[in-house]
Design an enzyme around this catalytic site. Sequence first.
Site, PDB file in Angstrom:
ATOM      1  N   GLU A 423       5.540   9.498   9.980  1.00 55.14           N
ATOM      2  CA  GLU A 423       5.537  10.944   9.756  1.00 55.14           C
ATOM      3  C   GLU A 423       6.074  11.305   8.372  1.00 55.14           C
ATOM      4  O   GLU A 423       7.018  12.090   8.217  1.00 55.14           O
ATOM      5  CB  GLU A 423       6.335  11.660  10.845  1.00 55.14           C
ATOM      6  CG  GLU A 423       5.742  11.461  12.233  1.00 55.14           C
ATOM      7  CD  GLU A 423       6.536  12.155  13.334  1.00 55.14           C
ATOM      8  OE1 GLU A 423       7.567  12.785  13.016  1.00 55.14           O
ATOM      9  OE2 GLU A 423       6.140  12.059  14.501  1.00 55.14           O
ATOM     10  N   GLU A 501       2.700   7.465  18.677  1.00 54.71           N
ATOM     11  CA  GLU A 501       3.693   8.146  19.520  1.00 54.71           C
ATOM     12  C   GLU A 501       2.960   9.122  20.424  1.00 54.71           C
ATOM     13  O   GLU A 501       1.975   9.735  20.010  1.00 54.71           O
ATOM     14  CB  GLU A 501       4.736   8.913  18.698  1.00 54.71           C
ATOM     15  CG  GLU A 501       5.716   8.040  17.947  1.00 54.71           C
ATOM     16  CD  GLU A 501       6.758   8.830  17.175  1.00 54.71           C
ATOM     17  OE1 GLU A 501       7.043  10.000  17.552  1.00 54.71           O
ATOM     18  OE2 GLU A 501       7.280   8.298  16.182  1.00 54.71           O
TER      19      GLU A 501
END
Length: 802
Positions: A423, A501
Amino acid sequence: MNKIIVFLHLMLALFSISMDSQTKKSIDRKTKFDYDWKFKLGDHPDASHVNYNDEGWRNLDLPHDWSIEGAFDAKNPMGKDGGYLPAGIGWYRKTVNILAVDKGKKLSLYFEGVYMNSEVFINGTSLGVRPYGFSSFSYDITPYVKFGQNNVIAVRVDNSQQKNCRWYSGSGIYRHVWLTATNPVHTDPWGIAISTLQTDAEQATVNVKAVLQNETSLPKSVQLAIQLYDSNNKKAGKKQLSVSMPSNSIKEFSVDIAVKTPKFWSPEMPYLYKAEISILEGKNVVDEISQSFGIRAIEYSADKGFLLNGKQTNINGSCVHHDNGALGAAAYDRAEIRKVALLKSAGFNAVRTSHNPPSEIFLNACDSLGLLVMDESFDGWREKKNTYDYSVYFDAWWQKDIEAMVLRDRNHPSIVFWSTGNEIIERKSPEAVETAKKLASLIRKLDPTRPVTSAMTTWDETWEIFDPLFAAHDIGGYNYQMHHAEEDHKRVPNRIIIQTESFPRDAFNNWKAVNDLPYVIGDFVWTGMDYLGESSIGRYYYKGEIEGQHWQAEFFPWHGSYCGDIDLIGWRKPISHYREILYSSSKKIYLAVKEPDGYYGEIKETMWSVWPTWESWTWPGHEGKSIEVEVYSNYDKVRLYCNGSLVGEKPTTRSEEFKAVFKMPYLQGELKAVGMVNGKETEITTLKTAGETAKIKLSPDNTTLKADGQDLIHVMVELTDAQGIPQPNAENQLTFEVTGAGTIAGVANANLKDIDPYISTRHKAWKGQALLIIKSKREKGTIQLKVTSPGIQSQILTLKSK
């Protein structure tokens, strides 16, 4: 829980741990350097000096995490990210006599991990600073050693910078340290690279690369001998080369070795070979190193998905952080092996080491027990998520830290993906694409055999903007973005997608995408296990408590994450059993009960939570009121009985998402779920109402420890009624007494709002359970554990250390 204990016992028995020890003799090639350190918290600027007086310092052995020894406090500067535990600065010192017989050898200190900003000294001389707390590193100490005399090693560890990690990092020398000794002509241990070039049932071609060093002023003519062995230590292949090494030179050599009728490594059969690489001068072996490896082939494409040894394999993965619950960050071998065994027993076939390289023993366990690995380097790159995170060091250190990860880990057959980040904050900038290319390019140079990915997400409407960044990787890592997969495939048909995720509650939809779409090769849930830090993510709460997601407020005393499929002490939550059933090829059934809304309060959920659901048919005061019973099953149908009477029969096929929900009035007694095959009842699972708490049940994952001062036994403590039925509501105070050849390493329950210390002789149970961890001493003998609780008969467990 008994099934898990049996599984762990078997897994731990199958996995052997190397137990090198220090003795007063010539140093072996690799000698454990964990014992007899001195430690003191705080900054002591003169502690690097040889004559510094450390008489009042604490004596301890490694691995060590001083943060977990502290008290929870909402004012601790690490805050909710660090689990409200203390950090700071600490010093370690160790005195060691290096014998004159070792003069002429190259001596190095190898640290598997120090968190963080470590500076290592020998005899007052600084060897260097290593900022990143998750990288392994070594220093050549040869020029500074006083042979035949005492030498002082000092390590300063600085974890005082607030907000340097988004999860619990721990503080200290939390992994192993090794002293290595090699002759001047030797093999670089990170210079060994073993890969499979060609495989079929008749023969595999194994390529072995070895970097040799001649650190003398004379040219050397030596023999490089490589011998392969199977798991039974039988010879499987060999090759020998004549090698000319100029003075002060480094050269890489590459050989191909044929292995007849190979056995392939896979999660189902994690078969390991061993390569012994020797250097001979004449008939004398001057250097020898052993390296385990597996023979396996990986392929991946948008058309065929992920192929392991030619077989299409769906990734059922979990993300995990590096802590070991009550032990903090301390990477004891047994705890790391247990973590892998718990993930394996929960049905996972893969793990993502979010967001850092793991310990070596963790990867060894993945190799031996059979768990695919996504080995991840960093949480971020140049733009910060926290004030003092890796962005401070990225430009100066990324290349060294990538090299440390790949060179150290590339021989593990379990590793099938490299990940360069998570991220990334600057992901919308063109510079991020260039950074991604540099990272991926270096990894491919060091190891061209595995795909590179990084985990991407968005929290706004932009997504297609990331296409150039995805193109810099071999596989697209999606965090919580599986809903984009089908449209993305139309736009970029050759993109291979793996969800790096996902929310726990989305298990069925994610399984469906992995199962149905060949270009979606797998899913990693956030997370496989509860962990310390990132406090309150995954929490559910009751009306009247502070509202909001974990990032929106402080929720002390919450000090950890509750979004794991497995809780902090090793109990599998119902969502874990549901996920296993989705991916399982064998028939399974599981029975759980949803906590009635309003029983303890009106339930509120958060993004990473699931509704509180328990293996409990004990709901006092709820008699006659409505309750929901969930049966997870991949049988075609299930039946539910209460006290022998049929409640109902329902299908549990894909159309029902492999789940049946029965609404019924709560009635004490026995609840029974049965899997149906062709109208016949087969597998049965039950829950029974428990009476008052009356007994303590102790279930160790082993009964014998190695007397090395590091081995562990995890003892599950369960409170039951007089008939031995687990009492799921018990929260009794427990007192632990350990005598003999062991000591208490940690105590815990799974309640991440309980701020009783993890290093203690007392702890409360939660949901009828607690965990005690016993560590061996460096002495053989008997260990006796006594557990007491007011009003309950005490329980004694006898263990052995040998």
